[in-house]
Design a protein around this motif. Structure first.
Motif, PDB file in Angstrom:
ATOM      1  N   LEU A   1      -1.648  14.963  -6.873  1.00 58.44           N
ATOM      2  CA  LEU A   1      -2.182  13.759  -6.255  1.00 58.44           C
ATOM      3  C   LEU A   1      -2.791  12.833  -7.302  1.00 58.44           C
ATOM      4  N   GLU A   2      -3.455  13.412  -8.294  1.00 60.26           N
ATOM      5  CA  GLU A   2      -3.995  12.593  -9.381  1.00 60.26           C
ATOM      6  C   GLU A   2      -2.862  11.905 -10.137  1.00 60.26           C
ATOM      7  N   LYS A   3      -1.761  12.640 -10.335  1.00 53.66           N
ATOM      8  CA  LYS A   3      -0.594  12.064 -10.998  1.00 53.66           C
ATOM      9  C   LYS A   3      -0.024  10.910 -10.175  1.00 53.66           C
ATOM     10  N   ALA A   4       0.039  11.098  -8.838  1.00 51.41           N
ATOM     11  CA  ALA A   4       0.542  10.038  -7.963  1.00 51.41           C
ATOM     12  C   ALA A   4      -0.325   8.787  -8.063  1.00 51.41           C
ATOM     13  N   LYS A   5      -1.630   8.980  -8.147  1.00 52.68           N
ATOM     14  CA  LYS A   5      -2.545   7.833  -8.278  1.00 52.68           C
ATOM     15  C   LYS A   5      -2.295   7.106  -9.605  1.00 52.68           C
ATOM     16  N   ASP A   6      -2.071   7.880 -10.652  1.00 58.38           N
ATOM     17  CA  ASP A   6      -1.800   7.282 -11.958  1.00 58.38           C
ATOM     18  C   ASP A   6      -0.502   6.474 -11.944  1.00 58.38           C
ATOM     19  N   LEU A   7       0.456   6.903 -11.125  1.00 60.16           N
ATOM     20  CA  LEU A   7       1.777   6.283 -11.124  1.00 60.16           C
ATOM     21  C   LEU A   7       1.928   5.162 -10.104  1.00 60.16           C
ATOM     22  N   GLY A   8       0.853   4.863  -9.356  1.00 58.67           N
ATOM     23  CA  GLY A   8       0.930   3.698  -8.481  1.00 58.67           C
ATOM     24  C   GLY A   8       0.514   3.883  -7.046  1.00 58.67           C
ATOM     25  N   ALA A   9       0.155   5.104  -6.631  1.00 59.96           N
ATOM     26  CA  ALA A   9      -0.305   5.298  -5.250  1.00 59.96           C
ATOM     27  C   ALA A   9      -1.622   4.555  -5.024  1.00 59.96           C
ATOM     28  N   THR A  10      -1.732   3.917  -3.849  1.00 58.61           N
ATOM     29  CA  THR A  10      -2.973   3.213  -3.508  1.00 58.61           C
ATOM     30  C   THR A  10      -4.069   4.201  -3.141  1.00 58.61           C
ATOM     31  N   GLU A  11      -3.719   5.155  -2.279  1.00 61.47           N
ATOM     32  CA  GLU A  11      -4.640   6.203  -1.856  1.00 61.47           C
ATOM     33  C   GLU A  11      -3.883   7.525  -1.826  1.00 61.47           C
ATOM     34  N   VAL A  12      -4.574   8.622  -2.144  1.00 66.45           N
ATOM     35  CA  VAL A  12      -3.962   9.947  -2.087  1.00 66.45           C
ATOM     36  C   VAL A  12      -4.819  10.851  -1.214  1.00 66.45           C
ATOM     37  N   PHE A  13      -4.152  11.792  -0.520  1.00 68.90           N
ATOM     38  CA  PHE A  13      -4.845  12.659   0.427  1.00 68.90           C
ATOM     39  C   PHE A  13      -4.338  14.094   0.314  1.00 68.90           C
ATOM     40  N   HIS A  14      -5.269  15.036   0.348  1.00 68.99           N
ATOM     41  CA  HIS A  14      -4.918  16.449   0.383  1.00 68.99           C
ATOM     42  C   HIS A  14      -4.543  16.807   1.820  1.00 68.99           C
ATOM     43  N   SER A  15      -3.270  17.149   2.021  1.00 67.56           N
ATOM     44  CA  SER A  15      -2.764  17.368   3.376  1.00 67.56           C
ATOM     45  C   SER A  15      -3.476  18.491   4.113  1.00 67.56           C
TER      46      SER A  15
ATOM     47  N   LYS B   1       0.857  -1.184   0.000  1.00 71.92           N
ATOM     48  CA  LYS B   1       0.000   0.000   0.000  1.00 71.92           C
ATOM     49  C   LYS B   1       0.897   1.239   0.000  1.00 71.92           C
ATOM     50  N   ILE B   2       0.526   2.232  -0.790  1.00 79.17           N
ATOM     51  CA  ILE B   2       1.288   3.476  -0.873  1.00 79.17           C
ATOM     52  C   ILE B   2       0.320   4.642  -0.714  1.00 79.17           C
ATOM     53  N   PHE B   3       0.503   5.420   0.349  1.00 83.93           N
ATOM     54  CA  PHE B   3      -0.343   6.582   0.631  1.00 83.93           C
ATOM     55  C   PHE B   3       0.464   7.851   0.361  1.00 83.93           C
ATOM     56  N   VAL B   4      -0.069   8.722  -0.487  1.00 79.09           N
ATOM     57  CA  VAL B   4       0.650   9.937  -0.863  1.00 79.09           C
ATOM     58  C   VAL B   4      -0.126  11.167  -0.405  1.00 79.09           C
ATOM     59  N   PHE B   5       0.596  12.120   0.183  1.00 79.72           N
ATOM     60  CA  PHE B   5       0.020  13.358   0.688  1.00 79.72           C
ATOM     61  C   PHE B   5       0.620  14.550  -0.046  1.00 79.72           C
ATOM     62  N   ASP B   6      -0.229  15.517  -0.399  1.00 78.96           N
ATOM     63  CA  ASP B   6       0.243  16.745  -1.025  1.00 78.96           C
ATOM     64  C   ASP B   6      -0.872  17.785  -0.942  1.00 78.96           C
ATOM     65  N   LEU B   7      -0.528  19.023  -1.290  1.00 81.20           N
ATOM     66  CA  LEU B   7      -1.513  20.107  -1.293  1.00 81.20           C
ATOM     67  C   LEU B   7      -2.086  20.368  -2.683  1.00 81.20           C
ATOM     68  N   SER B   8      -1.566  19.685  -3.691  1.00 78.67           N
ATOM     69  CA  SER B   8      -2.016  19.881  -5.064  1.00 78.67           C
ATOM     70  C   SER B   8      -2.847  18.687  -5.527  1.00 78.67           C
ATOM     71  N   GLU B   9      -4.093  18.960  -5.875  1.00 73.50           N
ATOM     72  CA  GLU B   9      -4.961  17.888  -6.367  1.00 73.50           C
ATOM     73  C   GLU B   9      -4.423  17.300  -7.671  1.00 73.50           C
TER      74      GLU B   9
ATOM     75  N   LYS C   1       1.384  24.311  -9.617  1.00 73.96           N
ATOM     76  CA  LYS C   1       1.613  23.037  -8.936  1.00 73.96           C
ATOM     77  C   LYS C   1       1.157  21.832  -9.749  1.00 73.96           C
ATOM     78  N   SER C   2       0.627  22.074 -10.949  1.00 72.30           N
ATOM     79  CA  SER C   2       0.328  20.938 -11.813  1.00 72.30           C
ATOM     80  C   SER C   2       1.595  20.452 -12.511  1.00 72.30           C
ATOM     81  N   GLN C   3       2.638  21.272 -12.473  1.00 76.99           N
ATOM     82  CA  GLN C   3       3.905  20.882 -13.090  1.00 76.99           C
ATOM     83  C   GLN C   3       4.658  19.913 -12.179  1.00 76.99           C
ATOM     84  N   ALA C   4       5.313  18.951 -12.782  1.00 76.11           N
ATOM     85  CA  ALA C   4       6.147  18.005 -12.034  1.00 76.11           C
ATOM     86  C   ALA C   4       7.557  18.060 -12.601  1.00 76.11           C
TER      87      ALA C   4
END
Length: 349
Positions: A205-219, A194-202, A336-339
């Motif tokens: 976070l969507e990118k993290a979900k696409d790349l393998g995060a199990t769950e993402v959360f807006h900090s 399981k991989i949980f990712v936290f950030d302030l940018s939605e 913040k949409s830029q990576a």
């Protein structure tokens, strides 16, 4: 040749600059693609952090103004008289880390290190020089654009190795910038359940979900501890702090199980106020990592070459060198949409 040169905070200039004479043990690389790193952004926003300004760097002998860029790949243009492993035309990526080289590799960089592109001239230019032992051949399965992603991916690979993460472990990652996203990719490849990712940018976070995060959360909208407890009641096994601010550092410890591990991967541009009793009361272990060993760098090249690591999804923009301030550093500061933004030099693939 045209180069992006750091003069000071918010002062990077694209200007004509001479390539320094090639040393006997160096290789001249015709740069194809170069990535803008979070470290580069720190130098732009808050520098100097690493850039030597008062005296020449101990290892590079260089001082600002310097040509930035340490995530780059290209084609060998020419080699010094003592170079034996490479020849003109080789497709290569540069490991920008320069060390004293007199310690075992797992502690060598902690005995003092410098970076091509931060402590001395780097890859935001048509050509760049690097010592032969900093050069790695790219497999035919990787493009030169892929090669520009090796260096930041190696940071994530080293972080996973430093964490002691085991197959099936649960993982939390604070920060979904480029290194946080790459750590997500590396953790998944290493067998995190399981991989949980936290950030302030939605968007991130969507990118993290696409790349393998199990769950993402807006900090800013949830309590990280409560969010993690839904899926890992005792806390996660390993947490990666990749944001570099006090709240995420404290939260990284809070969401980690007793005797679990927190790895600091980020650069803290400023000191923080923190009470070590947070560790004493939980038994959480905190460690840190800077860059990577030569072995990890080669492993990253190999893992990307076989497709076991696929970091290409973090690329959000490709720009020209002339656009590096407005469409590069300013875009990363304000959008913040830029990576990962790649800078096109020769543009060879």
């Amino acid at each position: 040749m045209k180069a992006a040169v750091w003069y000071g905070q918010k002062d990077i200039r694209v200007e004509e600059r001479e390539l320094k004479p090639l040393k006997d043990n160096e290789v001249t690389v015709r740069v194809a693609w170069a990535g803008i790193c979070g470290s580069d952004l720190h130098e732009y926003q808050e520098g100097p952090v690493f850039v030597p300004v008062d005296a020449p760097d101990e290892l590079t002998g260089e001082v600002a103004p310097i040509t930035m860029g340490h995530e780059f790949a290209g084609v060998v243009e020419k080699v010094g008289s003592k170079v034996t492993k490479y020849k003109a035309g080789d497709r290569v990526v540069v490991n920008p880390t320069i060390t004293h080289g007199n310690k075992p590799e797992d502690i060598d960089s902690y005995d003092g290190f410098s970076f091509i592109g931060l402590h001395g001239d780097g890859g935001f230019a048509k050509y760049a020089n690097a010592p032969e032992h900093n050069i790695y051949k790219l497999p035919d399965t990787l493009t030169l654009q892929d090669g520009a992603l090796v260096e930041p991916t190696a940071v994530a690979v080293q972080a996973i190795k430093e964490s002691g993460m085991q197959f099936g472990d649960t993982v939390a990652i604070f920060g979904a910038g480029p290194i946080g996203l790459l750590t997500t990719i590396a953790a998944k490849a290493a067998g995190a359940s399981k991989i949980f990712v936290f950030d302030l940018s939605e968007t991130r976070l969507e990118k993290a979900k696409d790349l393998g995060a199990t769950e993402v959360f807006h900090s800013g909208k949830i309590n990280p501890v409560e969010a993690v407890k839904q899926y890992a009641p005792n806390g996660v096994d390993v947490t990666f702090e990749v944001a570099g601010v006090a709240p995420t550092f404290r939260s990284s410890i809070d969401v980690t199980r007793a005797r679990g591990t927190v790895v600091i991967v980020s650069i803290f541009a400023h000191s923080i106020d923190w009470n070590p009793m947070q560790l004493t009361n939980t038994g959480v272990k905190v460690t840190s990592t800077i860059a990577y060993t030569p072995t990890s760098f080669q492993q990253t090249v190999d893992l990307m070459g076989t497709g076991q690591l696929k970091p290409q999804g973090i690329i959000t923009s490709q720009i020209e060198l002339d656009e590096i301030v407005e469409k590069g550093f300013e875009a990363l500061t304000n959008d913040k949409s830029q990576a990962k933004i790649l800078v096109k030099l020769s543009g060879e693939m």
